[in-house]
Design a protein around this motif. Structure first.
Motif, mmCIF file in Angstrom:
data_model
loop_
_atom_site.group_PDB
_atom_site.id
_atom_site.type_symbol
_atom_site.label_atom_id
_atom_site.label_comp_id
_atom_site.label_asym_id
_atom_site.label_seq_id
_atom_site.Cartn_x
_atom_site.Cartn_y
_atom_site.Cartn_z
ATOM 1 N N ILE A 329 0.655 -1.166 -0.040
ATOM 2 C CA ILE A 329 -0.102 0.074 0.045
ATOM 3 C C ILE A 329 1.073 1.255 -0.071
ATOM 4 O O ILE A 329 0.558 2.171 -0.590
ATOM 5 C CB ILE A 329 -0.855 -0.017 1.350
ATOM 6 C CG1 ILE A 329 -1.806 -1.147 1.270
ATOM 7 C CG2 ILE A 329 -1.836 1.116 1.404
ATOM 8 C CD1 ILE A 329 -2.713 -1.389 2.296
ATOM 9 N N TRP A 330 1.999 1.142 0.804
ATOM 10 C CA TRP A 330 2.816 2.309 0.850
ATOM 11 C C TRP A 330 4.197 2.302 0.421
ATOM 12 O O TRP A 330 4.731 3.145 0.120
ATOM 13 C CB TRP A 330 2.984 2.664 2.209
ATOM 14 C CG TRP A 330 1.700 2.694 3.127
ATOM 15 C CD1 TRP A 330 1.275 1.753 4.148
ATOM 16 C CD2 TRP A 330 0.592 3.844 3.277
ATOM 17 N NE1 TRP A 330 0.096 2.322 4.588
ATOM 18 C CE2 TRP A 330 -0.291 3.418 3.909
ATOM 19 C CE3 TRP A 330 0.630 4.851 2.250
ATOM 20 C CZ2 TRP A 330 -1.471 4.257 3.998
ATOM 21 C CZ3 TRP A 330 -0.617 5.814 2.212
ATOM 22 C CH2 TRP A 330 -1.514 5.275 3.314
ATOM 23 N N ARG A 377 4.653 6.039 -1.230
ATOM 24 C CA ARG A 377 3.577 6.434 -1.919
ATOM 25 C C ARG A 377 3.368 7.916 -1.914
ATOM 26 O O ARG A 377 3.958 8.484 -0.679
ATOM 27 C CB ARG A 377 2.279 5.901 -1.203
ATOM 28 C CG ARG A 377 1.104 6.213 -1.368
ATOM 29 C CD ARG A 377 0.458 5.902 -2.764
ATOM 30 N NE ARG A 377 0.135 4.465 -2.640
ATOM 31 C CZ ARG A 377 -0.374 3.848 -3.936
ATOM 32 N NH1 ARG A 377 -0.271 4.461 -5.239
ATOM 33 N NH2 ARG A 377 -0.489 2.555 -3.923
#
Length: 408
Positions: A329-330, A377
């Motif tokens: 996600i990051w 991100r």
């Protein structure tokens, strides 16, 4: 004797995996998976050292306990830098394979704080046989290799290696593993990969009779494989950012704890391929700039070989290239490794297969260039936070991923 641990694992390991997902994981005892796993069909210990003069030293102790042919394997290589543009090991390189008897011994009190792997070859009248007497001793402070090899090609060799100042996979977790919580499935997964140190200090001495062939310091990557069987195909990558910068003096804190990263060392390591009918990878990137990043399934899972929004791979063994893109996600990593095409100058390796080590089922190059790009991100996109090229890296293609792999 080895059946009982496996039956016990069927009851305990799923529970351990579930507990590791709860806050109770902080108080549960942590197992050091570098130490022997009684009941595992095979275990292998692998150390790769990059010396200050650019040489690679390889040391392997491996056992397939019930194999009918060559159940044990000891490997030693001293690979000098190649001359000019010629791929592969340079003049003065040494490659020795031996198939002695191996025996593991735990510490007398059963604490698993110390163990040794010892090898001994019965005397042989065959002129083509390598006779080996060797030991590999591991304790919380260091690991020591001692090998005495009588070889038809190189004569009598004596090797002494000491590794200190271990750098665990995660610096603040001495028992950390690339597998994370999946390391709890000791016998329910067919293959395991554990990196004991991403950057240990190494002291190496290699003698041939009275002649000193190598006396140097270096930086060491130390790992272990164990489980039921090797996969049908795999890729392995390992690299350091710089030739090792090893300090002669150590602080009192480092000397007391025996665990500290070598300053300014960036490392990368990866293993993966075909497992349980799927494709998956474990990988880690450590640098002074961003710290330690790890990726593992489910982010690195390629179901039935198909790419996902989180992971893509590209393998071309004939071209000597491997590419992987993986993101969570990051964080995101893009990795590319390239080595000489057609396995030119690559070192053939025996692997712990069910029938034993009578095979050439993998090829390794130590002339690889490894490019790692790390992203974080940034809104809906990604921001590049590190871009690193690593020379003198290692790249291995095994089984179906190597067009030259074969059973002997």
């Amino acid at each position: 004797m080895r059946l009982l641990p496996r039956l016990k694992s069927l009851l305990i390991e799923p529970l351990s995996l579930l507990l590791s997902l709860t806050p109770l994981r902080r108080v549960l005892p942590r197992q050091n998976h570098f130490y022997p796993h009684p009941g595992a069909p095979f275990e292998g210990y692998y150390t790769r050292i990059l010396t200050t003069n650019g040489s690679t030293v390889l040391l392997i102790f491996s056992s397939v306990y019930k194999a009918p042919h060559k159940p044990s394997f000891v490997h030693f290589s001293l690979l000098r830098p190649g001359a000019g543009d010629a791929p592969g090991p340079g003049p003065g390189s040494i490659i020795v394979d031996a198939f002695p008897q191996l025996q593991e011994e735990l510490s007398a009190d059963g604490s698993h704080h110390t163990f040794s792997v010892n090898a001994h070859s019965p005397s042989s009248t065959s002129p083509d046989t390598v006779e080996a007497t060797a030991s590999y001793v591991t304790n919380p402070q260091s690991q020591q290799y001692r090998l005495h090899l009588l070889t038809p090609e190189y004569g009598e060799l004596d090797i002494a290696v000491e590794l200190t100042r271990r750098s665990p996979w995660v610096s603040y977790e001495p028992h950390s593993s690339p597998e994370g919580i999946f390391a709890n499935l000791v016998f329910l997964l067919p293959l395991h990969w554990h990196v004991y140190s991403t950057a240990s200090r190494a002291d190496v001495t290699v003698r041939r009779g009275d002649e000193v062939l190598e006396r140097s310091k270096g930086i060491a990557h130390v790992e272990k494989n164990w489980g039921v069987e090797f996969p049908d195909g795999w890729v392995w990558v390992q690299a350091f950012k710089h030739p090792p910068r090893v300090m002669d003096s150590e602080s009192e804190e480092i000397a007391a704890n025996h665990i500290a990263p070598i300053p300014s060392t960036t490392t990368f390591s990866l293993a993966g391929g075909k497992i349980l009918g799927q494709r998956a990878y474990l990988l880690g990137f450590q640098s002074p700039t961003i710290g330690q990043w790890s990726f593992r399934p489910l982010w690195t899972l390629l179901p039935f070989g198909f790419r996902t929004p989180f992971c893509t791979e590209r393998v071309d063994a004939r071209a000597g290239t491997f590419e992987l893109t993986v993101c969570g996600i990051w964080r995101k990593l893009i990795v590319r490794a390239e080595a000489p095409p057609d396995h030119a100058g690559w070192v053939p390796m025996a692997c712990p297969l069910a029938r034993g080590h009578g095979n050439t089922f993998a090829y390794e190059s130590f002339d690889a260039r490894v490019h790692v790009q790390a992203f974080e991100r940034a809104g809906l996109g990604w921001k590049l936070v590190e871009d690193v090229w690593m020379e003198n890296g290692a790249l291995e293609f095994g089984g179906d991923y190597s067009f030259k792999a074969k059973m002997d």
